[in-house]
Design an enzyme around this catalytic site. Structure first.
Site, PDB file in Angstrom:
ATOM      1  CG  HIS A  16       0.152  -0.085   5.120  1.00 27.04           C
ATOM      2  ND1 HIS A  16      -0.783   0.856   4.779  1.00 27.04           N
ATOM      3  CD2 HIS A  16      -0.551  -1.122   5.650  1.00 27.04           C
ATOM      4  CE1 HIS A  16      -1.984   0.424   5.081  1.00 27.04           C
ATOM      5  NE2 HIS A  16      -1.865  -0.785   5.601  1.00 27.04           N
ATOM      6  CG  HIS A  65      -5.480  10.326  11.472  1.00 26.98           C
ATOM      7  ND1 HIS A  65      -5.334  10.113  12.821  1.00 26.98           N
ATOM      8  CD2 HIS A  65      -4.215  10.329  10.966  1.00 26.98           C
ATOM      9  CE1 HIS A  65      -4.054   9.983  13.126  1.00 26.98           C
ATOM     10  NE2 HIS A  65      -3.348  10.111  12.003  1.00 26.98           N
ATOM     11  CD  GLN A 123       5.691   2.572   8.760  1.00 29.63           C
ATOM     12  OE1 GLN A 123       4.983   3.229   8.017  1.00 29.63           O
ATOM     13  NE2 GLN A 123       5.854   2.875  10.044  1.00 29.63           N
ATOM     14  CG  HIS A 127      -0.698  12.709   7.894  1.00 32.07           C
ATOM     15  ND1 HIS A 127      -0.994  11.431   7.465  1.00 32.07           N
ATOM     16  CD2 HIS A 127      -0.846  12.695   9.242  1.00 32.07           C
ATOM     17  CE1 HIS A 127      -1.300  10.683   8.522  1.00 32.07           C
ATOM     18  NE2 HIS A 127      -1.212  11.430   9.615  1.00 32.07           N
ATOM     19  CG  HIS A 137      -1.955   1.090   1.171  1.00 31.76           C
ATOM     20  ND1 HIS A 137      -1.729   2.337   1.667  1.00 31.76           N
ATOM     21  CD2 HIS A 137      -3.208   1.100   0.673  1.00 31.76           C
ATOM     22  CE1 HIS A 137      -2.816   3.086   1.492  1.00 31.76           C
ATOM     23  NE2 HIS A 137      -3.714   2.359   0.886  1.00 31.76           N
ATOM     24  CG  HIS A 138       2.034   3.747   2.894  1.00 30.86           C
ATOM     25  ND1 HIS A 138       0.870   3.391   3.521  1.00 30.86           N
ATOM     26  CD2 HIS A 138       2.896   4.104   3.880  1.00 30.86           C
ATOM     27  CE1 HIS A 138       1.008   3.528   4.829  1.00 30.86           C
ATOM     28  NE2 HIS A 138       2.221   3.965   5.075  1.00 30.86           N
ATOM     29  CG  MET A 148      -2.253  13.356  13.478  1.00 28.64           C
ATOM     30  SD  MET A 148      -0.736  12.393  13.216  1.00 28.64           S
ATOM     31  CE  MET A 148       0.501  13.628  13.602  1.00 28.64           C
TER      32      MET A 148
END
Length: 870
Positions: A168, A240, A166, A238, A103-104, A310
């Site tokens: 996802h 949510h 990282q 960014h 996904h990312h 956020m």
């Protein structure tokens, strides 16, 4: 005896050269190799973590060590230590991931990773100290690249010592077969100081409260800038789940200049600033996040969990190295009153298709004090644009080119990726089709009796079904809405139709009056194309050959508005058209783009308002741009028209970076030639179709990688790079000429090239040593025999004999061993790594074998001028 000594000396030199060839120019990394963790890499393509590129540059491959996520929305992390202690600069990033599995991805820099395991669940954190986001990749995100001369500083006394990746994994259904994934990114680093240093300015709201049920809530941030100039080239937003749009601006003397505006529900990669913005001392930086409290039963606060919210706006910039600061933050609002003058666009949500939304969690988004870096590319030189990793070629085994068609006017792809063709059967648009008032003159022929809409299997080109009999006179544009309905235009009827895809012959909707040209809200004049917004359902018609406008209708067919006017003589202002010929909706960026045919350009607008956003124009377009198509992920495709007499620009198709407008690649058919490429359509996986109205055919194009192999288990694993390296080695060792495709790959993938060179050295050296050892054995045997036969005269005769045996290896200056010349005499070999072992041969000698042959195609005669029709 002297001859034997000479032979042994030559053998020693050969072995010495072999050792030198194997010696890495970055020998300082030996301790890194000795101390690096051993990952359980089970994926092909990731077995060399560190690859020297030159004396000062190297590539660092950061990949997941063969992981298999077991449930959706899994976040996995792994770390790699920077292989040098001294200061270095990251100057390029190459992602290795597939949206089918990832996904990312985020790449962090820090000094203390949260774990020393090969991989770990990121719920345990990425770093125990402050972490900096260095790179971000998300599904369908536009390509990213650093500007030339700009680098992210790492290592040294202040820079990060570790990279933490990282990943996802959103939907893990692709891992049902339990295969291993090695997604990641390759970094290009250099120890050469960069004149510009990249950094991040984080604007973040700290105290916003969103009341439950509130329709619109603003979070505003503003700070004065009090430092040396910085140049903004990219941004990232960014929030949510409740965020609708985030906008950032530079405010100078009361004027608001947009830095970037995006929906936080789209993939949260870093997007390029369309027009790079300079921030200087005394400017104000301002940002607004628009939220909604609808659907919540309690107040929502700023926080790090998925149920919190956020408001982050990241500004990516570069500064002169002597003044550079790696990051800055702004967490307050110095002037709430100024936001009364914020542009209205900051208060308008950006619609997002459901399949494009970003899954939001609490995994390592930046908090106050964190630093973030990423790269996007402002305008570069044309030759640098062509270095991007994408090239398109004709699928030569696709049989669709042999279809029996009339003039192909329109193409589209349905929801099953089937190709839909709109063609004119036995009707032809020529000089006798219309009078001076645009009235169709061949009505007596009746409508086209055969099916004008064909649905083809994209692999076999078999006709799956067809429709459109006895309906059309001169078909033109075709598009398909999100419900699968066909939208078509007919330039003879001056009408637009909506047709069901189930084969029903009666239109669901009709616009315009049959055979009646006009310019009001109820008439068209030779309309060319239709686009239907999948989110709002709004309908956009390009009208057309004798009108110069875009007309907007509501989903139920009611006239809403229009914009555009005819181009002024000798001028092409924004919003003016000379045959708006093709439309494409750029859903990722909320824009509608128009192929402004006779003006040789592409214009993009805000579809809701008709506001002009940007123009894309290149000398390579020539005088005409016939069609344009957008593929999710940031790529724009287009075709131009035949050159006019005296022009030299060829007819071809283009791949462009939509964000920058730069040309990434051009392509043409390998069989036949483009005559009048009239429409183009591109799929999500970058398969491209071009329909030709004069050649009466459709070409299929794809990347060579897609044609030659399928990715292993859909993971982000580049097995093809290994196969290409092996192919290059085979071609060199067997003296076979390399294909055009392999040559392109060698030029575009320096990491693979270095790997292949290393393997070539091993094989070449092995092949060298074996015959030389045999020759040496023969020489010893001959010497023994001659000693017995000739006695004292053997010494002189052996010198002559050895000269005959080994003379072929000597350089031009007598007596020196020149492996460079030896290999240069073999077609396809590179001299690299073998230049002059001779200490006696002249350094000034000219290598006659260095020249390479090249094929030159005969010049194609200029085609005749094409009238503005079809």
């Amino acid at each position: 005896m002297a001859g034997l000594v000479n032979n042994l000396l030559i053998l020693f030199l050969i072995f010495q050269n072999s050792c030198l060839a194997f010696r890495s120019p970055l020998s300082v990394f030996k301790r890194y190799k000795d101390s690096a963790k051993s990952h359980s890499n089970e994926c092909l393509g990731s077995n060399r973590q560190l690859v020297p590129l030159s004396l000062s540059d190297f590539a660092l491959d950061i990949r997941m060590p063969g992981v298999t996520p077991k449930q959706s929305d899994t976040y996995l992390c792994m770390s790699v230590r920077l292989p040098v202690e001294e200061e270095a600069y990251v100057v390029d990033f190459k992602p290795h991931a597939s949206m089918d599995t990832v996904h990312h991805m985020l790449l962090f820099g820090c000094n203390n990773p949260s774990s020393d395991e090969d991989s770990w669940d990121c719920d345990g954190g990425t770093c125990t100290d402050t972490s900096n986001i260095l790179y971000a990749w998300a599904r369908n995100a536009p390509p990213t690249r650093l500007p030339k001369g700009v680098g992210f500083k790492v290592g040294g006394e202040e820079g990060s010592k570790y990279f933490v990746l990282q990943v996802h994994y959103g939907d893990v259904s692709a891992f049902k077969d339990k295969h291993k994934d090695c997604s990641g990114v390759t970094l290009h680093l250099t120890n050469q100081k960069q004149p510009m240093i990249a950094g991040m300015y984080l604007m973040m709201s700290m105290d916003t409260v969103i009341p439950p049920g509130e329709k619109a809530v603003n979070a505003d941030i503003a700070c004065s800038y009090k430092m040396y100039p910085m140049h903004v080239f990219a941004y990232r937003v960014h929030t949510h789940h409740l965020g609708k749009v985030v906008s950032g601006y530079r405010v100078r003397d009361g004027q608001w200049t947009l830095i970037g505006r995006q929906s936080p529900q789209l993939p949260q990669a870093f997007y390029p600033v369309e027009n790079p913005v300079e921030i200087k001392y005394g400017d104000t930086l301002a940002a607004r996040c628009l939220f909604t409290g609808e659907g919540r039963s309690s107040k929502t606060f700023i926080g790090g969990t998925a149920s919190d919210e956020m408001c982050n706006f990241y500004i990516m910039y570069y500064m002169e190295a002597k003044h550079a600061v790696s990051y800055k933050t702004c967490t307050r609002n110095i002037d709430p009153e100024m936001f009364k003058n914020i542009p209205q666009e900051a208060n308008i949500p950006i619609p997002v298709k459901p399949d494009m939304t970003m899954v939001h969690g609490h995994h390592e988004e930046a908090k106050s004090g964190d630093t973030v870096s990423v790269m996007q590319q402002p305008k570069r030189d044309e030759e640098e644009v062509l270095d991007q990793d994408l090239n398109i070629e004709e699928v030569v085994d696709w049989p669709g080119i042999n279809l029996k068609l009339g003039q192909v006017s329109g193409l589209a792809l349905d929801s099953n990726s089937n190709l839909v063709i709109f063609h004119r059967g036995d009707h032809v648009w020529d000089a006798n089709s219309f009078d001076s008032g645009y009235i169709y003159q061949q009505k007596g022929l009746g409508p086209i009796k055969e099916s004008t809409i064909l649905v083809l299997d994209p692999n076999s080109s078999a006709v799956l079904h067809s429709t459109g009999r006895n309906l059309f006179y001169l078909p033109h544009g075709l598009s398909i809405d999100h419900n699968g309905n066909y939208w078509v235009t007919d330039v003879a009827l001056h009408q637009v139709f909506k047709l069901a895809s189930n084969g029903a012959e009666s239109p669901l909707l009709s616009f315009g009056r049959a055979f009646q040209p006009g310019s009001d809200k109820n008439h068209f004049c030779q309309p060319t194309d239709v686009a239907v917004d999948p989110v709002t359902g709004n309908i956009y018609v390009s009208d057309g050959y004798c009108n110069s406008r875009i007309v907007q209708f509501s989903p139920n067919g009611m006239f809403v508005m229009q914009w555009g006017e005819e181009s002024s003589l000798g001028q092409t202002k924004p919003g003016q058209f000379s045959i708006p010929h093709s439309l494409t909706l750029v859903s990722d960026f909320g824009q509608l783009c128009v192929a402004d045919r006779e003006n040789g350009r592409i214009q993009c607008f805000k579809p809701e308002t008709g506001e002009f956003i940007k123009e894309i124009r290149h000398p390579l377009f020539g005088r005409e741009v016939f069609a344009v198509s957008y593929a999710p992920g940031g790529l724009l495709f287009a075709v131009n028209g035949k050159p006019y007499p005296g022009d030299t620009v060829p007819v071809q198709a283009f791949v462009m970076n939509f964000s920058t407008g730069e040309i990434i690649d051009t392509f043409i058919p390998l069989r036949k030639n483009f005559e009048m490429p009239h429409d183009i359509v591109a799929s999500d996986d970058r398969t491209v179709y071009v329909g030709d109205a004069h050649a009466n055919t459709v070409w299929k194009f794809a990347s060579p990688e897609k044609m030659e192999h399928r990715s292993v288990k859909k993971a982000g694993i580049e097995v093809q790079e290994i196969k290409e390296a092996e192919a290059v080695i085979e071609a060199r060792l067997t003296n076979k000429p390399m294909s055009k495709e392999l040559l392109k790959k060698e030029e575009k993938h320096p990491v693979v090239q270095q790997a292949s060179t290393g393997v070539s050295v091993v094989l070449i050296t092995t092949l060298l040593i074996i015959p030389i050892v045999v020759l040496l054995a023969i020489a010893v045997f001959i010497r023994w025999r001659k000693t017995r036969i000739y006695g004292a005269d053997a010494e002189h005769k052996l010198d002559s004999s050895s000269g005959g045996i080994l003379g072929k290896f000597r350089g031009k200056g007598g007596g020196g061993l020149n492996l460079g010349n030896f290999f240069a005499s073999r077609a396809g070999y590179s001299r690299k790594g073998f230049d002059r072992l001779s200490t006696e041969g002249s350094d000034q000698e000219k290598d006659e074998d260095d020249a390479t042959d090249s094929e030159e195609e005969d010049a194609v005669p200029h085609p005749p001028a094409i009238p503005p029709s079809s």
